[in-house]
Design a protein around this motif. Structure first.
Motif, PDB file in Angstrom:
ATOM      1  N   THR A   1     -50.672 -26.915  10.615  1.00  0.00           N
ATOM      2  CA  THR A   1     -49.851 -27.967   9.942  1.00  0.00           C
ATOM      3  C   THR A   1     -49.383 -29.013  10.871  1.00  0.00           C
ATOM      4  O   THR A   1     -49.413 -30.246  10.769  1.00  0.00           O
ATOM      5  N   ALA A   2     -48.920 -28.577  11.979  1.00  0.00           N
ATOM      6  CA  ALA A   2     -48.657 -29.720  13.226  1.00  0.00           C
ATOM      7  C   ALA A   2     -49.814 -30.591  13.612  1.00  0.00           C
ATOM      8  O   ALA A   2     -49.503 -31.474  13.752  1.00  0.00           O
ATOM      9  N   ALA A   3     -51.076 -29.735  13.845  1.00  0.00           N
ATOM     10  CA  ALA A   3     -52.308 -30.819  14.281  1.00  0.00           C
ATOM     11  C   ALA A   3     -52.607 -31.788  12.935  1.00  0.00           C
ATOM     12  O   ALA A   3     -52.925 -32.975  13.212  1.00  0.00           O
TER      13      ALA A   3
ATOM     14  N   ALA B   1     -22.118  -3.494   6.315  1.00  0.00           N
ATOM     15  CA  ALA B   1     -23.281  -4.084   7.125  1.00  0.00           C
ATOM     16  C   ALA B   1     -24.284  -4.548   6.440  1.00  0.00           C
ATOM     17  O   ALA B   1     -24.544  -4.147   5.093  1.00  0.00           O
ATOM     18  N   LYS B   2     -25.001  -5.685   6.824  1.00  0.00           N
ATOM     19  CA  LYS B   2     -25.983  -6.295   6.347  1.00  0.00           C
ATOM     20  C   LYS B   2     -27.254  -5.507   6.315  1.00  0.00           C
ATOM     21  O   LYS B   2     -27.494  -4.894   7.379  1.00  0.00           O
ATOM     22  N   PRO B   3     -28.287  -5.360   5.299  1.00  0.00           N
ATOM     23  CA  PRO B   3     -29.385  -4.686   5.565  1.00  0.00           C
ATOM     24  C   PRO B   3     -30.445  -5.415   6.308  1.00  0.00           C
ATOM     25  O   PRO B   3     -30.244  -6.660   6.428  1.00  0.00           O
ATOM     26  N   LEU B   4     -30.849  -4.678   7.200  1.00  0.00           N
ATOM     27  CA  LEU B   4     -31.926  -5.232   8.185  1.00  0.00           C
ATOM     28  C   LEU B   4     -33.197  -5.532   7.565  1.00  0.00           C
ATOM     29  O   LEU B   4     -33.800  -4.909   6.541  1.00  0.00           O
ATOM     30  N   ARG B   5     -33.642  -6.988   7.730  1.00  0.00           N
ATOM     31  CA  ARG B   5     -34.770  -7.497   7.525  1.00  0.00           C
ATOM     32  C   ARG B   5     -35.667  -6.603   7.919  1.00  0.00           C
ATOM     33  O   ARG B   5     -35.994  -6.692   9.084  1.00  0.00           O
ATOM     34  N   PRO B   6     -37.096  -6.441   7.437  1.00  0.00           N
ATOM     35  CA  PRO B   6     -38.260  -5.823   7.865  1.00  0.00           C
ATOM     36  C   PRO B   6     -38.826  -6.874   8.809  1.00  0.00           C
ATOM     37  O   PRO B   6     -39.049  -7.849   8.336  1.00  0.00           O
ATOM     38  N   ARG B   7     -39.112  -6.153   9.913  1.00  0.00           N
ATOM     39  CA  ARG B   7     -39.889  -7.173  11.020  1.00  0.00           C
ATOM     40  C   ARG B   7     -41.170  -7.325  10.642  1.00  0.00           C
ATOM     41  O   ARG B   7     -41.890  -6.291  10.197  1.00  0.00           O
ATOM     42  N   ARG B   8     -41.566  -8.428  10.824  1.00  0.00           N
ATOM     43  CA  ARG B   8     -43.048  -8.978  10.656  1.00  0.00           C
ATOM     44  C   ARG B   8     -44.177  -8.123  11.706  1.00  0.00           C
ATOM     45  O   ARG B   8     -43.428  -8.182  13.064  1.00  0.00           O
ATOM     46  N   SER B   9     -45.156  -7.820  11.561  1.00  0.00           N
ATOM     47  CA  SER B   9     -46.045  -7.140  12.412  1.00  0.00           C
ATOM     48  C   SER B   9     -46.567  -8.204  13.307  1.00  0.00           C
ATOM     49  O   SER B   9     -46.479  -9.433  13.036  1.00  0.00           O
ATOM     50  N   PRO B  10     -46.890  -7.764  14.571  1.00  0.00           N
ATOM     51  CA  PRO B  10     -47.643  -9.018  15.488  1.00  0.00           C
ATOM     52  C   PRO B  10     -48.764  -9.776  14.944  1.00  0.00           C
ATOM     53  O   PRO B  10     -48.698 -11.095  14.933  1.00  0.00           O
ATOM     54  N   ALA B  11     -49.516  -9.288  13.836  1.00  0.00           N
ATOM     55  CA  ALA B  11     -50.786  -9.786  13.585  1.00  0.00           C
ATOM     56  C   ALA B  11     -50.058 -10.921  12.490  1.00  0.00           C
ATOM     57  O   ALA B  11     -50.827 -12.034  12.469  1.00  0.00           O
ATOM     58  N   ARG B  12     -48.954 -10.446  11.542  1.00  0.00           N
ATOM     59  CA  ARG B  12     -48.353 -11.462  10.919  1.00  0.00           C
ATOM     60  C   ARG B  12     -47.809 -12.739  11.384  1.00  0.00           C
ATOM     61  O   ARG B  12     -47.969 -13.736  10.923  1.00  0.00           O
ATOM     62  N   ARG B  13     -47.148 -12.361  12.428  1.00  0.00           N
ATOM     63  CA  ARG B  13     -46.569 -13.440  13.354  1.00  0.00           C
ATOM     64  C   ARG B  13     -47.439 -14.257  13.774  1.00  0.00           C
ATOM     65  O   ARG B  13     -47.284 -15.591  13.789  1.00  0.00           O
ATOM     66  N   ARG B  14     -48.670 -13.699  14.313  1.00  0.00           N
ATOM     67  CA  ARG B  14     -49.827 -14.835  14.805  1.00  0.00           C
ATOM     68  C   ARG B  14     -50.428 -15.576  13.709  1.00  0.00           C
ATOM     69  O   ARG B  14     -50.694 -16.949  14.061  1.00  0.00           O
TER      70      ARG B  14
ATOM     71  N   HIS C   1     -48.759 -16.507  11.009  1.00  0.00           N
ATOM     72  CA  HIS C   1     -47.685 -17.406  10.746  1.00  0.00           C
ATOM     73  C   HIS C   1     -47.535 -18.612  11.800  1.00  0.00           C
ATOM     74  O   HIS C   1     -47.671 -19.764  11.338  1.00  0.00           O
ATOM     75  N   ARG C   2     -47.803 -18.414  13.268  1.00  0.00           N
ATOM     76  CA  ARG C   2     -47.843 -19.241  14.287  1.00  0.00           C
ATOM     77  C   ARG C   2     -48.841 -20.124  13.981  1.00  0.00           C
ATOM     78  O   ARG C   2     -48.930 -21.357  14.130  1.00  0.00           O
ATOM     79  N   LEU C   3     -50.186 -19.606  13.761  1.00  0.00           N
ATOM     80  CA  LEU C   3     -51.582 -20.161  13.513  1.00  0.00           C
ATOM     81  C   LEU C   3     -51.273 -21.218  12.298  1.00  0.00           C
ATOM     82  O   LEU C   3     -51.746 -22.558  12.359  1.00  0.00           O
ATOM     83  N   ARG C   4     -50.603 -20.871  11.568  1.00  0.00           N
ATOM     84  CA  ARG C   4     -50.257 -21.916   9.962  1.00  0.00           C
ATOM     85  C   ARG C   4     -49.560 -23.000  10.658  1.00  0.00           C
ATOM     86  O   ARG C   4     -49.739 -24.194  10.088  1.00  0.00           O
TER      87      ARG C   4
END
Length: 444
Positions: free
Chosen positions: A24-26, A2-15, A17-20
């Motif tokens: 970049t898109a803007a 079985a492949k090792p599970l990647r640690p999930r990002r916290s909601p704050a980190r995901r936010r 990352h989306r802001l970054r």
């Protein structure tokens, strides 16, 4: 496997990352819009300049042809047109003479007949120039349906000074189109390359601009992880003692010392975490004031709980420039580390030697010793042996650096380890007067 599970990002980190990605898109979108507007302006300007250059050449040729037309004995003479460069090549030049009661008639054609333009279009342009008595620009189509440019210039009868006809130049709209298309292609390729560069630059700049937010989030996550890890043990001890005491014949009194030690440990952990949080957040200020280091270390040694260790002290009168509260925390952590990990031949008793010498505090034990090369590893979170987190030594190092000092470790002669905390020595009176009112800001 079985492949090792990647640690999930916290909601704050995901936010974040989306802001970054949004930044970049803007940044990329703004660059694309700006380059598109600039490219459109350049293409339109070049197209107009190309068209104006074509009409200027047509006007020059038609004007030269009109000036070479003259009348002699009432008859039109065109002998000057055959040998002139204005009537050869492109644009093609034609001469139309007005006839009484009828349409103008073509009396001369240039040697280069590039476009088969219907006679009606040429007559219409000539009549318009004769009526306006000036140059006239027009658009027409040849017999194949291709667009051509037409420009007519009137000429006059020498005897009557009346409009006698018009010289008409027929130009090619595709003249200079290859250069124009090359310019368009260059602009498209250049704009694409600049857009890609802008996207990459925006991604890098957005990461740099969001670095404080990432660092603050990491500090918060580390603080929470450290608090959970450090507080778990004393809380478990207190809970277990209370549960045991509830069913024991002796009641709670027999377990009060253990609960008190767990509470003291919890208080130390909370103080360390708060101090670490202030240091990492750079919200604290070191009040660098003259301090009797030997007296402060003696007070901290007196606060050690009795039992479980033997303490030998060697004091020398020492004055340093330091913040008493932070130095107290650093010395307490060194002593606590020595008591926990410095047990030698007697596993239930730690032998400590505390020395104050100039701006240095030496804390030695008879434990297994520490390789100096492993000191950076011991000051990492969750890197300390024996169940610790390394928060204490890491905090000592940060406090030492905030005081322009250092934390080192060496092997103690006869076995054990010696941790040396070095602070900045006291300044002279002249230096203190010069630096009066100054503070040293802690930066992680």
């Amino acid at each position: 496997m079985a492949k090792p599970l990647r640690p999930r990002r916290s909601p704050a980190r995901r936010r974040l990352h989306r802001l970054r990605l949004r930044l970049t898109a803007a940044y990329t979108l703004i660059t694309v819009v700006g380059l598109a507007c600039l490219s459109w302006l350049v293409i339109r300007t070049d197209d107009r300049a190309r068209l104006d250059a074509e009409y200027d050449e047509m006007r020059r040729r038609a004007s030269v042809a009109a000036s070479l037309v003259y009348y002699e004995d009432g008859r039109i003479r065109l002998d000057g047109l055959d040998d002139d460069e204005a009537t050869s090549g492109t644009p093609q030049v034609l001469v139309l003479e007005a006839r009484p009661g009828g349409d103008p008639v073509i009396v001369f054609r240039g040697r280069t007949a590039q476009f088969a333009v219907p006679a009606g279009a040429l007559r219409a342009a000539a009549l318009s120039a004769m009526d306006d008595k000036g140059p006239v620009r027009a658009e027409a189509r040849d017999r194949a349906g291709e667009a051509v440019h037409v420009l007519a210039v009137p000429f006059y009868h020498d005897a009557t000074d009346e409009v006698a006809g018009a010289a008409v130049a027929v130009g090619d709209p595709e003249r200079g189109a290859a250069e124009h298309r090359s310019l368009v292609l260059s602009l498209v390729v250049g704009a694409g390359a600049l857009t890609a560069l802008a996207a990459l630059t925006g991604h890098v700049l957005s990461a740099r601009s969001m670095r404080p937010a990432w660092e603050a989030l990491e500090q918060q996550e580390r603080l929470l992880a450290d608090a959970a890890h450090e507080l778990r043990t004393p809380v478990a001890v207190m809970r277990g003692s209370v549960e045991v005491a509830a069913g024991a014949p002796g009641g709670l009194e027999a377990h009060l010392p253990r609960i008190r030690r767990a509470a003291d440990r919890m208080a130390d952990v909370v103080e360390n975490l708060l101090t670490r949080g202030r240091l990492e957040a750079a919200v604290d200020v070191v009040r660098a004031e003259p301090l009797r280091l030997d007296q402060l270390v003696e007070e901290v040694c007196a606060e050690l709980p009795e039992g479980g260790h033997g303490l030998e002290s060697r004091w020398e009168e020492s004055v340093v420039e330091a913040d008493a509260a932070l130095v107290r925390v650093a010395v307490r952590n060194l002593l606590d580390n020595a008591v926990r990990h410095g047990r030698g031949p007697a596993p239930d008793r730690a032998e400590l030697l505390v020395t104050v010498r100039g701006p240095e505090v030496w804390v030695a034990d008879r434990g297994p010793g520490v390789d100096p090369a492993r000191l950076p590893e011991l000051m990492e979170r969750f890197g300390s042996p024996g169940g610790g987190t390394g928060i204490g030594l890491s905090l000592v190092r940060r406090i030492a650096e905030a005081h322009r000092g250092s934390l080192t470790v060496r092997a103690r002669p006869g076995g054990g380890a010696e941790f040396v905390l070095r602070l900045a020595p006291a300044r002279s009176r002249r230096e203190r007067r010069r630096g009066a009112g100054r503070t040293l800001t802690i930066r992680s």
